[in-house]
Scaffold this active site. Sequence first.
Site, PDB file in Angstrom:
ATOM      1  CB  VAL A   4      19.517  16.829  12.550  1.00  0.00           C
ATOM      2  CG1 VAL A   4      18.206  16.612  12.393  1.00  0.00           C
ATOM      3  CG2 VAL A   4      19.842  17.953  11.555  1.00  0.00           C
TER       4      VAL A   4
ATOM      5  CG  PHE B 294      13.091  23.362   6.901  1.00  0.00           C
ATOM      6  CD1 PHE B 294      13.669  23.676   5.633  1.00  0.00           C
ATOM      7  CD2 PHE B 294      11.947  22.781   7.311  1.00  0.00           C
ATOM      8  CE1 PHE B 294      12.923  23.141   4.605  1.00  0.00           C
ATOM      9  CE2 PHE B 294      11.365  22.326   6.108  1.00  0.00           C
ATOM     10  CZ  PHE B 294      12.165  22.376   4.765  1.00  0.00           C
TER      11      PHE B 294
ATOM     12  CE  LYS C 240      17.775  30.594  11.821  1.00  0.00           C
ATOM     13  NZ  LYS C 240      16.427  30.189  11.666  1.00  0.00           N
ATOM     14  CD  GLU C 241      25.512  23.128  11.953  1.00  0.00           C
ATOM     15  OE1 GLU C 241      26.673  23.690  12.441  1.00  0.00           O
ATOM     16  OE2 GLU C 241      25.426  22.046  11.742  1.00  0.00           O
TER      17      GLU C 241
ATOM     18  CG  ASN D 286      19.759  24.394   2.956  1.00  0.00           C
ATOM     19  OD1 ASN D 286      19.156  25.076   3.686  1.00  0.00           O
ATOM     20  ND2 ASN D 286      20.600  23.089   3.467  1.00  0.00           N
TER      21      ASN D 286
ATOM     22  CB  CYS E 180      23.666  22.493   5.526  1.00  0.00           C
ATOM     23  SG  CYS E 180      23.030  21.512   6.636  1.00  0.00           S
TER      24      CYS E 180
ATOM     25  CE  LYS F  65      24.623  28.749  11.586  1.00  0.00           C
ATOM     26  NZ  LYS F  65      23.373  29.117  10.952  1.00  0.00           N
TER      27      LYS F  65
ATOM     28  NE  ARG G  35      29.618  19.204  10.153  1.00  0.00           N
ATOM     29  CZ  ARG G  35      28.374  18.495  10.566  1.00  0.00           C
ATOM     30  NH1 ARG G  35      28.283  17.320  10.025  1.00  0.00           N
ATOM     31  NH2 ARG G  35      27.707  19.063  11.287  1.00  0.00           N
TER      32      ARG G  35
HETATM   33  P1  NAD Z   1      26.242  14.705  12.276  1.00  0.00           P
HETATM   34  O1  NAD Z   1      27.235  14.415  11.490  1.00  0.00           O
HETATM   35  O2  NAD Z   1      26.379  16.065  13.163  1.00  0.00           O
HETATM   36  O3  NAD Z   1      25.638  13.548  12.741  1.00  0.00           O
HETATM   37  C1  NAD Z   1      25.317  12.252  12.271  1.00  0.00           C
HETATM   38  C2  NAD Z   1      25.230  11.155  13.256  1.00  0.00           C
HETATM   39  O4  NAD Z   1      24.810   9.952  12.831  1.00  0.00           O
HETATM   40  C3  NAD Z   1      26.566  10.841  13.784  1.00  0.00           C
HETATM   41  O5  NAD Z   1      26.733  11.062  15.109  1.00  0.00           O
HETATM   42  C4  NAD Z   1      26.934   9.426  13.191  1.00  0.00           C
HETATM   43  O6  NAD Z   1      27.761   8.699  14.180  1.00  0.00           O
HETATM   44  C5  NAD Z   1      25.482   8.939  13.404  1.00  0.00           C
HETATM   45  N1  NAD Z   1      25.351   7.689  12.312  1.00  0.00           N
HETATM   46  C6  NAD Z   1      25.882   7.551  11.246  1.00  0.00           C
HETATM   47  N2  NAD Z   1      25.591   5.949  10.797  1.00  0.00           N
HETATM   48  C7  NAD Z   1      24.466   5.632  11.910  1.00  0.00           C
HETATM   49  C8  NAD Z   1      23.823   4.632  12.030  1.00  0.00           C
HETATM   50  N3  NAD Z   1      23.894   3.410  11.044  1.00  0.00           N
HETATM   51  N4  NAD Z   1      23.135   4.561  13.294  1.00  0.00           N
HETATM   52  C9  NAD Z   1      23.172   5.392  14.042  1.00  0.00           C
HETATM   53  N5  NAD Z   1      23.879   6.546  13.993  1.00  0.00           N
HETATM   54  C10 NAD Z   1      24.630   6.604  12.919  1.00  0.00           C
HETATM   55  O7  NAD Z   1      25.086  15.133  10.865  1.00  0.00           O
HETATM   56  P2  NAD Z   1      23.992  16.424  11.105  1.00  0.00           P
HETATM   57  O8  NAD Z   1      24.742  17.541  10.893  1.00  0.00           O
HETATM   58  O9  NAD Z   1      23.009  16.211  12.324  1.00  0.00           O
HETATM   59  O10 NAD Z   1      23.210  16.121   9.830  1.00  0.00           O
HETATM   60  C11 NAD Z   1      22.132  14.883   9.673  1.00  0.00           C
HETATM   61  C12 NAD Z   1      21.527  15.117   8.539  1.00  0.00           C
HETATM   62  O11 NAD Z   1      20.598  16.367   8.485  1.00  0.00           O
HETATM   63  C13 NAD Z   1      22.010  15.409   7.318  1.00  0.00           C
HETATM   64  O12 NAD Z   1      21.413  14.974   6.344  1.00  0.00           O
HETATM   65  C14 NAD Z   1      22.262  16.781   7.061  1.00  0.00           C
HETATM   66  O13 NAD Z   1      22.262  17.560   5.935  1.00  0.00           O
HETATM   67  C15 NAD Z   1      20.570  17.159   7.802  1.00  0.00           C
HETATM   68  N6  NAD Z   1      20.655  18.797   8.103  1.00  0.00           N
HETATM   69  C16 NAD Z   1      21.622  19.094   9.024  1.00  0.00           C
HETATM   70  C17 NAD Z   1      21.516  20.436   9.506  1.00  0.00           C
HETATM   71  C18 NAD Z   1      22.571  21.130  10.324  1.00  0.00           C
HETATM   72  O14 NAD Z   1      22.625  22.538  10.627  1.00  0.00           O
HETATM   73  N7  NAD Z   1      23.333  20.365  10.877  1.00  0.00           N
HETATM   74  C19 NAD Z   1      20.261  21.382   9.304  1.00  0.00           C
HETATM   75  C20 NAD Z   1      19.231  20.493   8.485  1.00  0.00           C
HETATM   76  C21 NAD Z   1      19.327  19.355   8.065  1.00  0.00           C
END
Ligand code: NAD
Length: 449
Positions: A11, A156, A158-159, A215, A267, A328, A335
Site C-alpha cells: 500500500v 481499496f 487490489k494486489e 472486503n 487482506c 492470485k 500470504r
Molecule cells: P506490508 O506488510 O506489505 O508493508 C508494511 C510495511 O510497514 C513494512 O515494510 C514494514 O517494515 C513497515 N513498518 C512497520 N512498522 C513501521 C514503522 N513503525 N514505521 C515505518 N514503517 C513501518 O503491508 P501492506 O500489504 O502494504 O498493508 C498495509 C496496510 O494496508 C494493512 O493494514 C493492510 O490491511 C492494508 N491494505 C492492504 C492491501 C493489500 O492489497 N496489500 C490493500 C488495502 C489495504
Amino acid sequence: MKVTVFGIGYVGLVQGAVLAEVGHDVVCIDIDANKVERLKQGHIPIYEPGLEALVKENHAAGRLNFTTDAAAGVKHGEVQFIAVGTPPDEDGSADLKYVLAVAETIAQYMEAHQIIIDKSTVPVGTADKVSAKITQVLAARQRDDLSFDVVSNPEFLKEGSAVADCMRPDRIVIGTNSKTAEDVMRELYAPFNRNHEKIIVMDVRSAELTKYAANCMLATKISFMNEMANLAEMLGADIEMVRQGIGSDQRIGYQFLYAGVGYGGSCFPKDVQALIRTAVSIDFDAKVLKAVESRNNEQKSLLFKNISRHFNGELRGKTFALWGLSFKPNTDDMREAPSRVLIEALWTAGAVVQAFDPEAMEEAQRIYGSHESLRLCGTKEEALRNANALIIVTEWSAFKAPDFELIAERLLKPVIFDGRNLFEPIRMKKKGFQYYSIGRQCQLKNPNE
Ligand code: NAD
C-alpha cells in the site's frame, strides 16, 4: 503538496509512487533499513505491474524518496500517511502495534499542525486510539499547543492491479468531521478526481467500517460460490453454467463469482477474522462472517482431498507438478495462499512438489528455503517432468492455454487437478486426461467427506 508515508509495503509504496507521479513531493519511511537501501538503488521489493517504472522515474525526478529517518520524514510532510501492516493478533483481531508506533513517532517529532491519515485497514475506533496516543506524547513533550486531525482514508487497491487502481480509483473514502482536513484531502486527491466526483466524505467510524464491509462482502461472494460449487458437484450440476446463469442478473453481476480453492492473501482472511473479533468484543454474533470463514477454510483443503481420493490415500513417494504459488495472478504475494495449505498437506502425506510460478519463486524460496520435498522449477514445463499429476492453483494467464500434448508426455499419467476451472471437462476427456475441477462433475459423492 509535501507528503510523508509511513510503511513501504504494497500500500505505502504504491500510494507513494502514484502521489509522486501526479506531482506531489513524497517521502516514504520504513523501519526496514535493508528495504530502504535497496529501493534507493532501484530494487523494487514487490511485484506489481507498472510499479517498477513508476518508482524509478519518480525517484530519479526527486519526487519520491526513501528513508529510515523518521524525524526528517515527519518534518517533511504536511500530511502523514500511516500505511503499516495490521496483522492478526493471536485471537484474530487486528494488531495495532505498528499503527500506534507510527502515531507515537509522529507525535514525537511534529512541530506544526499535522493531518494524520490512517490508510492501513484498522478496526472501528482506531482513529480515536491514534488521537489518544498523539495527545499523550504531546503532553509528555509539553507541546499541548500543537493541534492535529486524524483522518480515515482506507485503501481499496487490489494486489495485481494496485498501480492502476490507485491511479484510477473507483472511490476515495475520507472519514473526517474536520472541514480543514477535508479541504486538504480534497486538494491532495484532486488529480484523481477530475473525471467525475469520486470522493465520499463521511464520519471516521463509518469510513473505518466501510473498508471491512467491502472486503467481507467480496469474501462472502467467494465463499458463497464455493458453497454452490460443492452443491453443484454433489447434485450433478455444473457451477460454470450456474455462474453464467446468475451473473447475467444485473443485481448479481459476473465479478467475483468464480468457484475455486478459497480466498487467500494478506487482506480477506485477516479482515474477515478481525471483523468477527470486533463483533465478539461488543457481544454481537457475526453469523454470516463466521460461515464465510469456515467455508473458506474447508475450501482450501478441497484439492488435497480430491488428490488423496484419486490416489487412494497413497501419496507417499509421489511427485506433483504445481502451477501457481501466489494467492492470485499478477502478484508475488503468498500470504495465506491456498498453495501453501496444499503444499504442506502434500508434504505431510509424504509427497514431493515441483512448483512453478511466474513471479512468486523468490517468495517461495524465502518462505520454504531449501525444503527437501520442494523443487522450484524454472519453467512450467520443467515442473511436469515425471510427476504423477499436474495441480493448478493460481489462474495465471500463462496457464490458460498450455500445450496439452507436452503435459501428457511429461506426466507419468495424464491427470490434472484444476483448482481454477481453466479448461472444459469434455474437451479434457477427449484429450485423454483425467480432469478434476471444482463443482463441475459428479466425481465425488460428498466433497466435504
Ligand atoms: P506490508 O506488510 O506489505 O508493508 C508494511 C510495511 O510497514 C513494512 O515494510 C514494514 O517494515 C513497515 N513498518 C512497520 N512498522 C513501521 C514503522 N513503525 N514505521 C515505518 N514503517 C513501518 O503491508 P501492506 O500489504 O502494504 O498493508 C498495509 C496496510 O494496508 C494493512 O493494514 C493492510 O490491511 C492494508 N491494505 C492492504 C492491501 C493489500 O492489497 N496489500 C490493500 C488495502 C489495504
